[in-house]
Design a protein around this motif. Structure first.
Motif: not given
Ligand code: SAM
Length: 826
Positions: A90-106, A317-328
């Motif tokens: 996704c990153f190489s195709r410029g689909a950044y939001p999708k790439a972001l989501s996939l890395y976060s899932q990973a 803290c119940f605030n909205e998650l930023p784009a760089d959220m951290v999983p447990c």
């Protein structure tokens, strides 16, 4: 309108396989539980335990919940690498939001120690996400992800390099230069070293050029640490003695010392827990409390995120998650806005490099410190006295994600109190110290059954996840059911604004506050509760005399809902009959909220609808015992109700359809039908305004509808100004529609008309009026009218009454409007 208290959010969409067991409970056991009181719980608990133990469906469900192999975010290197590969594509195709989501899932499924090609997979994923964030222009988030990668792999050259790029774009030249210096020293390839060297030269030049004004190394470094939240930390006021002495009602006297941070309330407010005649325990003022005082702040005893917000808000803290959220880092289930929150919730600091790295001894002290600042930033974040509320749930299992939040909350309370008293002491005894009230006996059968089933299920889960010796008997089920009933009565909903511009609030979390849970409800509250992160703040919204009760609204308020709706809501949701000052005496809003206009010209009297006439008769026939906080009756009530207040205990003359002032009769059925006809016109306007596809004919029809409402309903009837449950009423919607057509004079007229009615219903200082004034001011700003300044000052005064020094944090657009308005005056 804010709903401070919440009950259990049982949602059909979130039913678990355990909910289905409700239908399998044998009728005899159902009957036993239906009529049970608190005293019967040991025997009903034993019976439920015996029944479920034998039930294959129950065993199957529990296995499903506690088997790490079936966990939602099972740690698996292959899955993480597959997701990373998809992210790279996704990153190489410029689909950044999708790439972001996939890395976060990973990141959720990547095992913390997994390596690929000699590199730590989690560090690689953080770096890949950092590059996406950089390309999306999210530079602060990019730096934070680089920090996370470096905390795991301090010699990760690419992460130092990316950090330098982001810092340079942020004009943090000092940091950027140091990052590149480290990258150059650590880089093995000569070609790459040369490339970095060239970049370093040009960056150093840039730094020199801008040194005097832009280079702020220390400040920048601090801002980029992982614990910088995307929302300002609002902790200017703190509770002194509460956390130490008020855990679960052990001590009945509360003293809140407000430490001044220079601007906020420099005085000390004392509140105390008292016994009330008909509401159990409650909070009261020890000495007089001025309006707008901060009277209480408190951290939750235990808190939990609601299911709907698990993927969008930080679980700590119940605030909205930023784009760089951290999983447990252990189980991947909960998401956090920062590693700081993750550590505070779970205690694990996996990925934090504890011995810095094999730092090249030839490095300068400045660079050694720079590396240590970044790679060791979070190692000291954990505090040994802190209770890590997610730790006992964090075993790669998924029961904490699927059980109703109040059940998981009960588990947290139990484990916390166990650990506070000394690990693994007598658990049954411990629950007995939770001195909160509950309404178990008033609960419907279904709730009682659910409490029993989930209590048994929790025992199995805690045995598996927390302590294998956890007791498993009727007594412990009884304690759990009691705890769930206490949570149902006492938990508070942690709310957040839906967006900075919005007045709407959503419930994102549920928490137990030891002292906060003792505030009773009033439909005419004199205090207001709100939350910043997890902290509860309570302010007085009016002057409170010494000894008077301090009561907040659990949801319904006078002026917003009719008496009967308030009573029904509180009965259904909280299982009590409201005995507040707003329900115990006749007040103007209850009379006029849904009233009709008198047929006689120039008579200002009220013609009551059917439900209100019933309630009014009821109150007159059952006069309340006076309470110390009862306010004297408003003159306006006498004006509209006429002879109603001359009646002494006789309510015969209060009839639906008959004017309370002059006695003239009105055909209610015809009036209802007339109002009904206007419905489609108002609804169409609302739809078109909302979808921004407004037609002039629709507005003309809505104006006709408004004329009908004005000539049929009492002038203070809320339907003219505001539709129930919505802040947009007909006057309001018409004002909005005129604004859309650029007809600001007309918009202003309708907006003012709406506010005039709402002031009668809520009073001039109510938060709802503050929101209306903001709308008025935005029309004035669009017109270039400098009187917006005055209106905004009034709105600000109202917001400060409710939110004190936090008003600007909660309503950031208020200050933007004020700046615009001041420009108009200049
Ligand atoms: C959060 S607790 C408040 C503290 C509670 N009074 C106690 O004794 O612990 C909520 C319970 O207090 C009682 N309560 C609160 N406000 C009330 C009201 N306006 N009228 C009657 N009961 C009320 C109800 O029993 C309700 O379930």
């Amino acid at each position: 309108m804010e709903k401070a208290f919440d009950q259990l959010p049982y949602k059909v969409a979130h039913k678990t396989s355990l909910d289905m067991l409700l239908f399998m409970v044998p009728p005899a056991l159902q009957g036993q539980i239906k009529d049970s009181t608190e005293d019967d719980l040991v025997s009903t608990g034993s019976a439920m335990l015996a029944f479920l133990r034998r039930l294959p469906e129950f065993k199957h469900s529990i296995k499903n919940f506690i088997d790490p192999e079936r966990a939602f975010y099972k740690k698996n290197k292959k899955s993480a690498l597959d997701l990373k590969k998809s992210g790279n594509d996704c990153f190489s195709r410029g689909a950044y939001p999708k790439a972001l989501s996939l890395y976060s899932q990973a990141l959720r499924v990547a095992p913390s120690s997994a390596e690929d090609g000699g590199k730590n997979v989690v560090a690689m994923l953080y770096l890949n996400r950092a590059v996406v964030l950089y390309n999306m222009g999210l530079l602060v988030e990019c730096v934070r992800d680089c920090n996370r990668a470096l905390a795991i792999s301090p010699t990760y050259v690419k992460a130092w390099y990316r950090r330098a790029k982001a810092n340079a774009s942020l004009e943090n030249y000092g940091d950027a230069v140091r990052d590149l210096q480290v990258a150059m020293i650590m880089e093995q390839s000569l070609d790459e070293k040369r490339k970095i060297e060239n970049e370093l030269k040009s960056l150093s030049q840039q730094q020199k050029d801008t040194r005097s004004s832009l280079d702020r190394p220390d400040e920048n470094n601090m801002a980029m640490q992982d614990h910088s939240s995307h929302e300002a930390e609002p902790m200017s006021c703190q509770t002194d003695s509460l956390s130490a002495k008020t855990i679960f009602g052990i001590d009945q006297q509360f003293e809140t010392w407000i430490r001044s941070s220079g601007t906020d309330e420099p005085h000390q407010i004392k509140i105390e827990c008292v016994s009330t005649p008909n509401k159990g325990k409650g909070m009261a003022a020890v000495s007089e409390i001025p309006k707008a005082s901060l009277i209480h702040t408190e951290e939750p005893y235990a808190a939990i995120i609601l299911k709907e917000y698990r993927e969008t808000h930080c679980h700590f803290c119940f605030n909205e998650l930023p784009a760089d959220m951290v999983p447990c880092s252990c189980c991947g289930g909960p998401l956090y806005c920062s590693q700081q929150c993750q550590i505070q919730a779970g205690g694990q600091a996996t990925g934090i490099n504890s011995n810095s790295c094999a730092i090249d001894e030839t490095l300068s002290d400045e660079l050694k410190k720079h590396i240590a600042d970044i790679t060791l930033a979070n190692a000291s974040a954990s505090d040994i006295h802190h209770f890590f509320e997610h730790r006992h749930e964090c075993h790669g299992v998924h029961w904490p994600a699927v059980f109703p939040p109040d059940v998981v909350l009960a588990g947290r309370i139990l484990v916390k109190s166990t650990e506070k008293k000394g690990h693994h002491s007598n658990v049954s005894k411990l629950i007995g110290t939770v001195g909160l009230s509950h309404n178990y006996e008033e609960l419907p059968l279904e709730r009682k059954l659910e409490f029993h089933i989930y209590s048994v299920a929790m025992i199995y889960c805690l045995q598996n996840s927390y302590w294998s010796e956890f007791p498993n008997n009727g007594e412990i089920v009884a304690k759990f059911v009691t705890l769930l009933s206490m949570i149902s009565t006492n938990s508070m909903a942690i709310v957040r604004m839906t967006s900075p511009e919005s007045v709407e609030q959503v419930k994102v979390g549920q928490a137990i506050y030891s002292a906060g849970s003792l505030f009773n409800h009033s439909c005419q509250p004199n205090i207001h509760a709100y939350f910043l992160s997890r902290t509860l703040y309570v302010r007085s919204t009016e002057y409170v005399a010494a000894g008077c009760p301090l009561e907040m609204s659990y949801g319904p308020q006078v002026g917003e809902w009719l008496w009967v709706s308030r009573i029904e809501f509180l009965k259904d949701k909280y299982a009590f009959v409201c005995r507040c000052r707003g329900c115990a005496e006749i007040n103007l809003p209850d009379l006029v909220l849904s009233a009709f206009r008198c047929v006689k010209p120039n008579c200002f009297g009220v013609v009551l609808a059917k439900g209100t006439a019933f309630y009014t008769k009821f109150i007159i026939d059952h006069p309340p015992s006076s309470e110390p906080h009862m306010q004297p009756k408003d003159e306006e009530i006498h004006k509209v109700a006429g002879h109603l207040f001359e009646l002494t205990g006789c309510s015969d003359q209060i009839k639906p359809g008959s004017c309370l002032r002059c006695g003239s009769g009105l055909d209610l059925d015809t009036s209802y039908a007339t109002i009904e006809e206007t419905g489609p016109w108002s609804k169409r306007l609302e739809y078109e305004v909302f979808h921004k596809e407004l037609e002039t004919d629709t507005l003309s029809d809505a104006l006709r509808a408004l004329d009908v409402l004005r000539s049929t309903l009492h002038p203070y009837n809320k339907a003219i100004a505001q539709v129930r449950f919505r802040l947009q009423g007909l006057e309001d919607t018409i004002a909005h529609a005129f604004s859309m057509f650029g007809e600001f004079e007309l918009a202003l007229e309708h907006c003012k008309a709406s506010i005039e009615i709402l002031e009668k219903l809520y009073g001039p200082d109510h938060i709802a009026i503050g929101h209306e004034l903001l709308k008025l001011a935005s029309i004035q700003l669009a017109m270039g009218d400098p009187s917006a300044v005055e209106i905004l000052d009034r709105a600000e005064a109202i917001f400060s009454l409710y939110y004190g020094c936090h008003a600007n944090t909660i309503f950031p657009h208020l200050q933007c409007h004020k700046i615009q308005a001041r420009e108009l005056v200049q």
